[in-house]
Design a protein around this motif. Structure first.
Motif, PDB file in Angstrom:
ATOM      1  N   ILE A 223       6.211  32.513 -23.647  1.00  0.00           N
ATOM      2  CA  ILE A 223       5.772  31.922 -22.523  1.00  0.00           C
ATOM      3  C   ILE A 223       6.184  32.639 -21.261  1.00  0.00           C
ATOM      4  O   ILE A 223       7.121  33.429 -21.000  1.00  0.00           O
ATOM      5  CB  ILE A 223       6.696  30.691 -22.469  1.00  0.00           C
ATOM      6  CG1 ILE A 223       6.203  29.684 -23.511  1.00  0.00           C
ATOM      7  CG2 ILE A 223       6.281  29.733 -21.321  1.00  0.00           C
ATOM      8  CD1 ILE A 223       7.017  28.190 -23.639  1.00  0.00           C
ATOM      9  N   GLN A 224       5.096  32.574 -20.589  1.00  0.00           N
ATOM     10  CA  GLN A 224       4.880  33.265 -19.216  1.00  0.00           C
ATOM     11  C   GLN A 224       4.779  32.309 -18.311  1.00  0.00           C
ATOM     12  O   GLN A 224       3.867  31.538 -17.868  1.00  0.00           O
ATOM     13  CB  GLN A 224       3.714  34.264 -19.091  1.00  0.00           C
ATOM     14  CG  GLN A 224       3.776  35.171 -17.919  1.00  0.00           C
ATOM     15  CD  GLN A 224       2.576  36.101 -17.946  1.00  0.00           C
ATOM     16  OE1 GLN A 224       2.804  37.087 -18.710  1.00  0.00           O
ATOM     17  NE2 GLN A 224       1.317  36.040 -17.502  1.00  0.00           N
ATOM     18  N   THR A 431       3.401  39.776 -20.579  1.00  0.00           N
ATOM     19  CA  THR A 431       3.814  39.006 -21.867  1.00  0.00           C
ATOM     20  C   THR A 431       3.123  39.726 -22.923  1.00  0.00           C
ATOM     21  O   THR A 431       1.948  39.588 -23.040  1.00  0.00           O
ATOM     22  CB  THR A 431       4.004  37.458 -21.688  1.00  0.00           C
ATOM     23  OG1 THR A 431       4.643  37.178 -20.748  1.00  0.00           O
ATOM     24  CG2 THR A 431       4.217  37.019 -22.991  1.00  0.00           C
ATOM     25  N   ALA A 432       3.697  40.105 -24.116  1.00  0.00           N
ATOM     26  CA  ALA A 432       2.804  40.769 -24.979  1.00  0.00           C
ATOM     27  C   ALA A 432       3.674  40.868 -26.539  1.00  0.00           C
ATOM     28  O   ALA A 432       4.772  40.597 -26.637  1.00  0.00           O
ATOM     29  CB  ALA A 432       2.627  42.227 -24.920  1.00  0.00           C
ATOM     30  N   LEU A 444      -0.800  38.750 -22.466  1.00  0.00           N
ATOM     31  CA  LEU A 444      -1.520  37.576 -21.548  1.00  0.00           C
ATOM     32  C   LEU A 444      -1.667  38.519 -20.163  1.00  0.00           C
ATOM     33  O   LEU A 444      -0.937  39.324 -19.767  1.00  0.00           O
ATOM     34  CB  LEU A 444      -0.311  36.604 -21.139  1.00  0.00           C
ATOM     35  CG  LEU A 444      -0.238  35.585 -22.204  1.00  0.00           C
ATOM     36  CD1 LEU A 444       1.072  34.664 -21.616  1.00  0.00           C
ATOM     37  CD2 LEU A 444      -1.169  34.755 -22.680  1.00  0.00           C
ATOM     38  N   PRO A 445      -2.865  37.946 -19.322  1.00  0.00           N
ATOM     39  CA  PRO A 445      -2.968  38.429 -18.139  1.00  0.00           C
ATOM     40  C   PRO A 445      -1.901  38.223 -17.119  1.00  0.00           C
ATOM     41  O   PRO A 445      -1.367  37.225 -17.300  1.00  0.00           O
ATOM     42  CB  PRO A 445      -4.308  37.672 -17.712  1.00  0.00           C
ATOM     43  CG  PRO A 445      -4.813  37.058 -18.731  1.00  0.00           C
ATOM     44  CD  PRO A 445      -3.820  37.040 -19.927  1.00  0.00           C
ATOM     45  N   GLN A 449       0.073  31.483 -15.808  1.00  0.00           N
ATOM     46  CA  GLN A 449       0.980  30.676 -16.704  1.00  0.00           C
ATOM     47  C   GLN A 449       0.378  30.174 -17.958  1.00  0.00           C
ATOM     48  O   GLN A 449      -0.683  29.970 -17.894  1.00  0.00           O
ATOM     49  CB  GLN A 449       1.258  29.564 -15.818  1.00  0.00           C
ATOM     50  CG  GLN A 449       2.664  28.581 -16.491  1.00  0.00           C
ATOM     51  CD  GLN A 449       2.902  27.242 -15.595  1.00  0.00           C
ATOM     52  OE1 GLN A 449       2.266  26.172 -15.677  1.00  0.00           O
ATOM     53  NE2 GLN A 449       3.605  27.552 -14.424  1.00  0.00           N
ATOM     54  N   GLY A 450       1.382  30.466 -18.875  1.00  0.00           N
ATOM     55  CA  GLY A 450       0.640  29.964 -20.411  1.00  0.00           C
ATOM     56  C   GLY A 450       1.768  30.593 -21.080  1.00  0.00           C
ATOM     57  O   GLY A 450       2.718  31.014 -21.092  1.00  0.00           O
ATOM     58  N   ALA A 451       1.169  30.635 -22.731  1.00  0.00           N
ATOM     59  CA  ALA A 451       2.032  31.307 -23.778  1.00  0.00           C
ATOM     60  C   ALA A 451       1.061  31.799 -24.641  1.00  0.00           C
ATOM     61  O   ALA A 451      -0.237  31.800 -24.788  1.00  0.00           O
ATOM     62  CB  ALA A 451       2.521  29.985 -24.403  1.00  0.00           C
ATOM     63  N   LEU A 452       1.653  33.179 -25.178  1.00  0.00           N
ATOM     64  CA  LEU A 452       1.084  33.700 -26.146  1.00  0.00           C
ATOM     65  C   LEU A 452       1.504  33.424 -27.482  1.00  0.00           C
ATOM     66  O   LEU A 452       2.665  33.545 -27.810  1.00  0.00           O
ATOM     67  CB  LEU A 452       1.425  35.468 -25.940  1.00  0.00           C
ATOM     68  CG  LEU A 452       0.631  36.409 -26.751  1.00  0.00           C
ATOM     69  CD1 LEU A 452      -0.806  36.196 -26.325  1.00  0.00           C
ATOM     70  CD2 LEU A 452       1.095  37.755 -26.435  1.00  0.00           C
TER      71      LEU A 452
END
Length: 501
Positions: A223-224, A431-432, A444-445, A449-452
């Motif tokens: 999560i970012q 986040t990778a 992730l860019p 905000q989001g999740a990989l």
């Protein structure tokens, strides 16, 4: 005037070296930059001049490469602009002392033919970078070997001799290119074969699988949160940040869910009652585990920058053991620094040196926090038990700068050295998921905000580097430097340049 031109050329070559690193990734520029440095040193007759040339290269390299520290000091730390600029210049001058040491000793000790001189340059380079990564707790950022992550052919050497060894091979090849007698057929052929041979050998080594998959893949959600650093510590926004973490954890329940470093901007013992249970409820219900960054306090009052796991497996903790000077603790005699900046939670306690990987389901997850993944020799302590490596970071301190892609490149080198996937959950990027071969499978860019969400395979086994650590690179450097100075008369300055035309 000649010396001035040499110093300026060295400084420009140092500054250009930043383009060899992420986000640009023009890895041959590192070779060219070191070749310019070695060639410049060939034109200097005395060790004092070599020190100045090496310093100029280093100051250019670090001023271009780590000036993002200014953002943390001025924008978020509140240090006045002129003072922050002076502090960064002073820090870069300190870092430049290490290539300066290489330059001075190389000019003082160089002797013999091109291969001896290249060996001496490489040995000194490794020694200086190892010293920089250790002295005063170490700052190995921008070690030249980091520029050689895939697709560089030298990346194949990383599982054997680590980032310092890769940097040493690069320094050897660059110095050999600079001092070889290219107008002499035999000398040119020998140097060319050696340089090409290193690349071919590295490419071949990259085809070797040093570790093997183990167990079933796990579904991971990294999560970012993307919480702006200037707002994170405002008391009136605390409820928003707590709810943001709960929402993201619920939306992305998986076998392993990870929230970034200090994702909860307060001590765990001050969280609302029942908050952690609420945070992990959906993850636990799905049979998974949640790892989050939070500050913990022990019975003696010590504060730790930590990772806490909650979920289907028993709760476990990891406390950061390699703290950042001036950011997480004050070195002796530097208490005045905190009168100039405002850094929350800046008086922290080190975690224990040997902490076992977290047992989360079938995986053994070795956690490291932010800056810790710069120290490969420390991360391999968790091997061979660990099947996954996990870094949680908060680089929001450095804004939209080179810090984020450079840090991801460092994680790529750690994956190569350990033969393990490196998972990264960060606040603002990047986040990778990094594969054991150093390639990035998903990212992730930044500043979103989001999740990989990806399936990740655990790995077992040991790379040679995991067995030897930095000792192999240091031994090779010692041998190379010894070969460079032994058994031949000192090479007068400029003589190789004359031979090569």
């Amino acid at each position: 005037m000649l010396m001035v031109r040499i110093v300026m050329l060295a400084a420009l070559a140092g500054g250009a070296s930043v383009f060899a690193f992420a986000p640009f990734g023009i890895f041959p520029l590192a070779f060219a930059s070191l070749a310019v440095l070695a060639g410049s040193l060939q034109r200097v007759p005395r060790a004092r001049g070599g020190f100045v040339v090496g310093f100029a290269w280093g100051f250019g390299a670090f001023l271009a490469g780590v000036s993002w520290l200014y953002v943390a000091l001025h924008r978020y730390g509140g240090m006045p602009m002129p003072l922050a600029g002076f502090a960064i210049a002073l820090f870069c001058a300190y870092l430049a002392l290490f290539p300066a040491l290489v330059g001075g000793l190389f000019v003082r000790w160089r002797r013999g033919g091109p291969f001896r001189q290249a060996a001496l340059f490489a040995g000194l380079w490794v020694g200086a970078e190892v010293l920089r990564g250790w002295l005063f707790t170490g700052f190995p950022w921008l070690a030249i070997g980091y520029s050689q992550t895939p697709p560089s052919p030298l990346a194949g050497f990383a599982p054997l001799i680590g980032v310092y060894g890769v940097g040493g091979l690069l320094a050897f090849a660059a110095a050999l290119a600079a001092v070889a007698p290219w107008r002499r057929l035999r000398g040119a052929a020998a140097a060319g074969l050696a340089i090409v041979g290193l690349g071919v050998a590295g490419f071949g080594l990259a085809q070797v699988a040093w570790t093997r998959p183990v167990g079933e893949p796990v579904e991971v959600a990294l999560i970012q949160t993307n919480i702006e650093q200037g707002l994170k510590w405002r008391p009136e926004r605390l409820a928003d940040w707590l709810q943001t973490n709960v929402r993201l954890a619920r939306e992305h329940a998986a076998d392993l869910v990870v929230l970034p470093e200090t994702t909860l901007p307060l001590l765990a013992d001050r969280l609302p009652e029942g908050y952690l249970d609420e945070l992990a409820r959906d993850v636990r219900a799905a049979g998974g585990n949640l790892v989050l960054g939070v500050f913990l306090r022990d019975a003696q009052g010590g504060i730790y920058n930590a990772a806490l796991s909650i979920g289907a497996s028993p709760s476990q903790t990891y406390a950061k053991r390699h703290l950042v000077p001036f950011g997480e603790y004050s070195p002796p005699l530097f208490g005045w620094f905190y009168d100039l900046v405002d850094i929350p939670m800046s008086d922290q306690t080190r975690g224990a040196p040997d902490q076992a990987p977290m047992r989360l389901g079938e995986q053994r997850v070795a956690v490291n926090v932010c800056y810790e993944d710069l120290f490969g020799r420390e991360l391999i302590r968790s091997l061979p038990e660990a099947t996954l490596m996990l870094n949680i970071s908060n680089l929001a301190w450095y804004g939209d700068s080179f810090a984020q892609p450079q840090h991801l490149q460092i994680a790529r080198m750690r994956a190569l050295e350990t033969g393990r996937p490196m998972l990264r959950s960060t606040n603002t990027g990047m986040t990778a998921v990094v594969r054991p071969d150093g390639s990035v499978s998903d990212v992730l860019p930044p500043f979103t905000q989001g999740a990989l969400r990806v399936p990740v395979q655990g790995y077992a086994g040991l790379t040679p580097y995991a067995r030897w650590g930095d000792r192999a690179a240091m031994l090779l450097a010692l041998v190379a430097a010894g070969v460079g100075v032994a058994g031949a008369p000192r090479q007068p300055a400029g003589s190789l340049k004359t031979v090569s035309g």
